[in-house]
Design an enzyme around this catalytic site. Structure first.
Site, PDB file in Angstrom:
ATOM      1  CD  GLU A 176      12.300  57.858  38.541  1.00 19.41           C
ATOM      2  OE1 GLU A 176      13.281  57.467  39.160  1.00 19.41           O
ATOM      3  OE2 GLU A 176      12.864  59.446  38.025  1.00 19.41           O
ATOM      4  CD  GLU A 295      11.172  63.278  40.481  1.00 22.10           C
ATOM      5  OE1 GLU A 295      12.330  62.570  40.203  1.00 22.10           O
ATOM      6  OE2 GLU A 295      10.782  61.978  40.683  1.00 22.10           O
TER       7      GLU A 295
HETATM    8  O1  AHR Z   1      14.422  63.409  42.952  1.00 23.18           O
HETATM    9  C1  AHR Z   1      15.255  62.232  43.944  1.00 23.18           C
HETATM   10  C2  AHR Z   1      14.765  60.507  42.926  1.00 23.18           C
HETATM   11  O2  AHR Z   1      15.345  60.607  41.737  1.00 23.18           O
HETATM   12  C3  AHR Z   1      13.045  60.628  42.846  1.00 23.18           C
HETATM   13  O3  AHR Z   1      13.330  59.830  44.040  1.00 23.18           O
HETATM   14  C4  AHR Z   1      13.334  59.177  42.166  1.00 23.18           C
HETATM   15  O4  AHR Z   1      11.876  59.538  41.096  1.00 23.18           O
HETATM   16  C5  AHR Z   1      14.259  60.125  40.684  1.00 23.18           C
HETATM   17  O5  AHR Z   1      14.525  59.159  40.105  1.00 23.18           O
END
Ligand code: AHR
Length: 505
Positions: A176, A295
């Site tokens: 990210e 994610e």
């Molecule tokens: O999954 C929680 C957080 O969400 C992770 O650390 C990050 O990559 C995202 O913003």
């Protein structure tokens, strides 16, 4: 009385989207809150094995059907030094983790992670730090993990008790980095150059690696689109995947739009495919990039409070409790990933234990399944084979965010096991949705089974004291007649219809 609203699906064995990659059922373990410590790793727990892993959690991870796990972050990785987590445990440094404002003891590191992936039978997806670090440290980590022996770093791994290489194939090039919250946040140009150089060096060390460039942290990022185009202008030839992240917050949306969250995911995926293919054309490349949705989940993000003051160890962070409604929305996200299995070939449910997770634990106490555990476990078990193209006719409902949205959200998989599985969600909170599936050239070879996750109380959840309050149940066998399967989907429900096929299929 108006006729009952109903939905119809047409399918045919010849019309397929593609084969599901098992990596679609990945998950994510970050050094965050209690995901690692007192989640999957708790040496003092009565159920811990010799490596300190909780065997009760391992059993649930296997039952969940996870195939792969991303590690060690997330935001955590962008300030992490992997060397801190190897070697004798009592000599490892304690560090500040600026991402989550906690103390990292490094009691758990690469070796312990590998013990976990081996015990659970999982492939690893390793993230390198491109926040505070760069190509040299990424190359060192790769050499430590994958080089057989005869160099300082590979022999160090041997000295740490692992003479055989870990053989990690999947690597995330940072996390990210488009996000201003990220340690080492970068512009797309900065990240694109860095990622191209890191990828080039990593491939020199181990040409077999598969590399994932960071895409946008969400479809709502102001840089979405430009970020992907710029990063791929630098790195298209060097990487194999681009990542997508998406979380849906039940409390940041109106209820009707929340139920339709998959519309955002759907559009995000098709937009990223378009961006990748435009870059492909510009590069005159034969290669087609895959999407790594590494994610995704429901996250009550608006409840999250920033850490202040103290720097605690393994605090209770992001321990969201999921309802039946959340599990149904979660099911629509799974269906959406399956519907794009030709391009989304890796995905990670974020996360695995305690932190926005399907599995919860109590330190020294039990482990249990959240509501979202069940749709994931069923999709991971039955969603293997060829995803079919469906023609869907469904009544719709109105949403402020996405306009008219179908009440039915569905996909079907022609399974490797000779069973046809229809995954279907009824988004209507108030009424049954009768469903007819026209089987096309498929012939039933036995009675169908209908499993449903729903509840009279859509806010029902599983907790330590009521761990099985919400589980799937089997409904009356749906009818199969004249090449049609018919079933009734209860209000706000996740449904799995399984039909054994005649041997010709
Ligand atoms: O999954 C929680 C957080 O969400 C992770 O650390 C990050 O990559 C995202 O913003």
């Amino acid at each position: 009385m108006p006729p009952p609203r109903s939905a119809v699906v047409f399918l045919d064995p010849h019309f397929t989207v593609g084969e599901v990659d098992p990596l679609l059922f990945g998950s994510f373990v970050e050094h965050l809150g209690r995901c690692v410590y007192t989640g999957l790793f708790e040496p003092d727990h009565p159920a811990a094995d010799a490596a300190g892993l909780r065997t009760d959690v391992l059993a649930l991870v296997r039952e969940l059907g996870v195939t792969m796990v991303r590690y060690p972050g997330g935001n955590f990785v962008s300030a992490y030094r992997w060397e801190d987590g190897v070697g004798p445990a009592d000599l490892r440094p304690r560090r500040l983790d600026p991402a989550w404002r906690t103390i990292e003891t490094n009691r758990f590191g690469l070796g312990e992670f590998t013990a976990f992936t081996r015990a659970a039978g999982l492939e690893a997806m390793m993230a390198v730090n491109l926040g505070t670090r760069g190509p040299a440290e990424a190359a060192d980590l790769l050499e430590y993990c994958n080089h057989p022996s005869g160099t300082t770093l590979s022999d160090l791994r041997g000295a740490h008790g692992a003479p055989e290489p870990y053989g990690i194939a999947l690597w995330c090039l940072g996390n990210e980095l488009d996000g201003p919250w990220q340690v080492g946040h970068k512009t797309a140009d900065e990240y694109g150059r860095l990622t191209a150089e890191t990828a080039r060096l990593m491939r020199m060390i181990d040409p077999s690696v598969r590399l994932i460039a960071c895409g946008s942290s969400g479809s709502g990022m102001p840089t979405f689109g430009d970020w992907e185009s710029t990063v791929l202008a630098h790195a298209y030839d060097q990487v194999d995947y681009i990542s997508l992240h998406a979380y849906y917050d039940p409390e940041a949306n109106d209820p009707a739009s929340y139920l339709a969250s998959a519309c955002d995911m759907e559009r995000f995926i098709t937009d990223v495919i378009a961006l990748c293919d435009a870059a492909r054309a510009r590069h005159r490349s034969a290669k087609r990039l895959s999407l790594s949705f590494d994610e995704w989940n429901i996250w009550y993000m608006s409840r999250q409070r920033p850490g202040q003051g103290e720097w605690p160890r393994a605090p209770r962070l992001l321990e969201d409790v999921y309802t039946v409604t959340d599990a149904v929305v979660f099911g629509t996200l799974l269906i959406t990933l399956l519907r794009h299995c030709d391009r989304v070939t890796a995905a990670c449910l974020a996360q695995l234990v305690n932190v926005i997770a399907p599995i919860m634990t109590e330190p020294g106490g039990p482990a249990w399944r959240q509501t979202i555990f069940h749709p994931f476990a069923q999709a991971a078990r039955y969603g293997r084979g060829q995803v079919l193209q469906l023609h869907v006719e469904s009544p719709t409902y109105e949403t402020p965010k996405f306009g008219d949205v179908p009440l039915l959200h569905a996909t079907a998989v022609h399974g490797e096991d000779g069973v046809l599985t229809v995954f279907a969600v009824n988004r209507d909170p108030a009424a049954d949705l009768p469903l007819t599936v026209h089987l096309g050239g498929f012939t039933a070879g036995g009675p169908a089974v209908h499993s449903v996750l729903a509840d009279d109380d859509p806010a029902a959840a599983n907790t330590m004291t009521a761990p099985d309050r919400v589980t799937p149940r089997t409904l009356a066998v749906p009818e199969v007649e004249d090449g049609r399967l018919t079933a009734v989907l209860p209000p706000l429900s996740w449904n799995v219809l399984r039909l054994p096929l005649a041997p010709a299929h």
